[in-house]
Design a protein around this motif. Structure first.
Motif, short mmCIF file in Angstrom:
data_model
loop_
_atom_site.label_atom_id
_atom_site.label_comp_id
_atom_site.label_asym_id
_atom_site.label_seq_id
_atom_site.Cartn_x
_atom_site.Cartn_y
_atom_site.Cartn_z
N VAL A 83 0.86 -1.18 0.00
CA VAL A 83 0.00 0.00 0.00
C VAL A 83 0.90 1.24 0.00
CG1 VAL A 83 -1.90 -1.14 1.21
CG2 VAL A 83 -0.20 0.12 2.52
N GLU A 84 0.34 2.39 -0.28
CA GLU A 84 1.10 3.63 -0.28
C GLU A 84 1.50 4.00 1.15
OE1 GLU A 84 -2.10 3.53 -1.41
OE2 GLU A 84 -1.73 3.33 -3.55
N ARG A 85 2.67 4.59 1.30
CA ARG A 85 3.13 5.01 2.63
C ARG A 85 2.18 6.03 3.22
NH1 ARG A 85 3.65 9.02 5.61
NH2 ARG A 85 4.07 10.27 3.79
N SER A 86 1.65 6.92 2.40
CA SER A 86 0.73 7.93 2.92
C SER A 86 -0.54 7.28 3.47
CB SER A 86 0.37 8.95 1.84
OG SER A 86 -0.31 8.32 0.76
N ARG A 87 -0.91 6.12 2.94
CA ARG A 87 -2.08 5.42 3.45
C ARG A 87 -1.85 4.95 4.89
NH1 ARG A 87 -6.77 4.06 1.53
NH2 ARG A 87 -7.79 2.10 2.01
N ILE A 88 -0.65 4.50 5.19
CA ILE A 88 -0.32 4.08 6.56
C ILE A 88 -0.44 5.28 7.50
CG2 ILE A 88 1.44 3.09 8.09
CD1 ILE A 88 0.32 1.11 5.98
N SER A 89 0.08 6.42 7.06
CA SER A 89 -0.01 7.64 7.87
C SER A 89 -1.46 8.03 8.10
CB SER A 89 0.74 8.77 7.17
OG SER A 89 0.58 9.98 7.87
N LYS A 90 -2.29 7.98 7.05
CA LYS A 90 -3.69 8.35 7.18
C LYS A 90 -4.45 7.36 8.05
CE LYS A 90 -3.81 10.71 2.75
NZ LYS A 90 -4.25 10.62 1.34
N LEU A 91 -4.11 6.08 7.96
CA LEU A 91 -4.74 5.06 8.82
C LEU A 91 -4.40 5.33 10.28
CD1 LEU A 91 -4.13 1.81 6.76
CD2 LEU A 91 -6.32 2.59 7.62
N GLU A 92 -3.14 5.56 10.56
CA GLU A 92 -2.71 5.79 11.94
C GLU A 92 -3.31 7.07 12.51
OE1 GLU A 92 1.56 5.49 12.21
OE2 GLU A 92 1.51 3.32 11.88
N GLY A 93 -3.58 8.05 11.67
CA GLY A 93 -4.19 9.29 12.12
C GLY A 93 -5.71 9.25 12.17
N GLY A 94 -6.30 8.14 11.70
CA GLY A 94 -7.75 7.99 11.71
C GLY A 94 -8.46 8.73 10.59
N TYR A 95 -7.72 9.10 9.54
CA TYR A 95 -8.30 9.92 8.48
C TYR A 95 -8.91 9.14 7.33
CZ TYR A 95 -6.35 13.92 10.82
OH TYR A 95 -6.09 14.88 11.75
N ILE A 96 -8.79 7.81 7.34
CA ILE A 96 -9.45 7.01 6.31
C ILE A 96 -10.10 5.80 6.95
CG2 ILE A 96 -8.03 7.75 4.35
CD1 ILE A 96 -6.41 5.21 4.63
N ASN A 97 -11.05 5.26 6.23
CA ASN A 97 -11.81 4.10 6.68
C ASN A 97 -11.38 2.92 5.81
OD1 ASN A 97 -13.71 2.45 7.83
ND2 ASN A 97 -15.45 3.43 6.85
N PRO A 98 -10.45 2.09 6.27
CA PRO A 98 -9.89 1.03 5.43
C PRO A 98 -10.84 -0.15 5.24
CG PRO A 98 -9.03 0.83 7.64
CD PRO A 98 -9.87 2.09 7.61
N SER A 99 -10.60 -0.88 4.18
CA SER A 99 -11.39 -2.10 3.95
C SER A 99 -10.88 -3.21 4.87
CB SER A 99 -11.27 -2.54 2.49
OG SER A 99 -9.98 -3.08 2.24
N LEU A 100 -11.70 -4.20 5.03
CA LEU A 100 -11.31 -5.35 5.84
C LEU A 100 -10.11 -6.06 5.21
CD1 LEU A 100 -11.87 -7.16 8.25
CD2 LEU A 100 -13.52 -8.41 6.84
N MET A 101 -10.07 -6.13 3.90
CA MET A 101 -8.95 -6.79 3.22
C MET A 101 -7.64 -6.02 3.45
SD MET A 101 -10.28 -9.50 2.24
CE MET A 101 -8.89 -10.17 1.37
N THR A 102 -7.71 -4.70 3.44
CA THR A 102 -6.50 -3.91 3.73
C THR A 102 -6.03 -4.19 5.15
OG1 THR A 102 -7.12 -2.16 2.18
CG2 THR A 102 -5.58 -1.56 3.95
N LEU A 103 -6.96 -4.21 6.10
CA LEU A 103 -6.59 -4.49 7.49
C LEU A 103 -6.00 -5.88 7.64
CD1 LEU A 103 -9.63 -2.87 9.34
CD2 LEU A 103 -7.32 -1.92 9.03
N ALA A 104 -6.58 -6.86 6.95
CA ALA A 104 -6.06 -8.23 7.03
C ALA A 104 -4.65 -8.31 6.46
CB ALA A 104 -7.00 -9.18 6.29
N THR A 105 -4.38 -7.58 5.39
CA THR A 105 -3.05 -7.56 4.80
C THR A 105 -2.05 -6.88 5.73
OG1 THR A 105 -4.03 -7.53 2.59
CG2 THR A 105 -1.72 -6.88 2.75
#
Length: 124
Positions: free
Chosen positions: A51-73
């Motif tokens: 996944v994109e590095r910025s996606r990790i940052s956004k996930l950790e900051g609570g700024y995106i709602n990830p899919s279950l498959m992304t979380l499982a990965t």
């Protein structure tokens, strides 16, 4: 003279939820804790999980709602499980018909009467 038979204005549109919220913030906090415990940087986790590095940052900051498959990965890449990722998260979101906010702008909304919470019954 005004027309006395004017129709009432339509009800206001439900509010669209904003991020971060209690759920995404708690998830992001857990993800960061697990990433640090695994000794990985955001870049390393992003590379491993594809996944994109910025996606990790956004996930950790609570700024995106990830899919279950992304979380499982992400869990796979961290050597952990989904239950560990969700550990301690107790925040929930009510459905729109019960006062919750829309999850997205194009979300369908049922015009239903709010029902009391389901209570399990015992059968004799």
């Amino acid at each position: 003279m005004r027309n006395a038979s004017r129709k009432a204005p339509p009800p206001p549109e439900p509010t669209v939820g904003t991020l971060p919220n209690a759920v995404t913030l708690a998830l992001g906090k857990n993800l960061k804790k697990l990433r640090l415990a695994a000794g990985k940087t955001q870049v390393a986790l992003a590379f491993d999980a594809e996944v994109e590095r910025s996606r990790i940052s956004k996930l950790e900051g609570g700024y995106i709602n990830p899919s279950l498959m992304t979380l499982a990965t992400l869990c796979y890449s961290l050597g952990t499980t989904l239950p560990a990722l969700f550990e301690g998260i107790v925040a929930t979101n009510a459905p729109t018909s019960e006062g919750g906010v829309l999850r997205r702008k194009n979300q369908a909304v049922l015009n239903k009467i709010a029902m009391p919470a389901h209570k399990p019954t015992r059968k004799s």
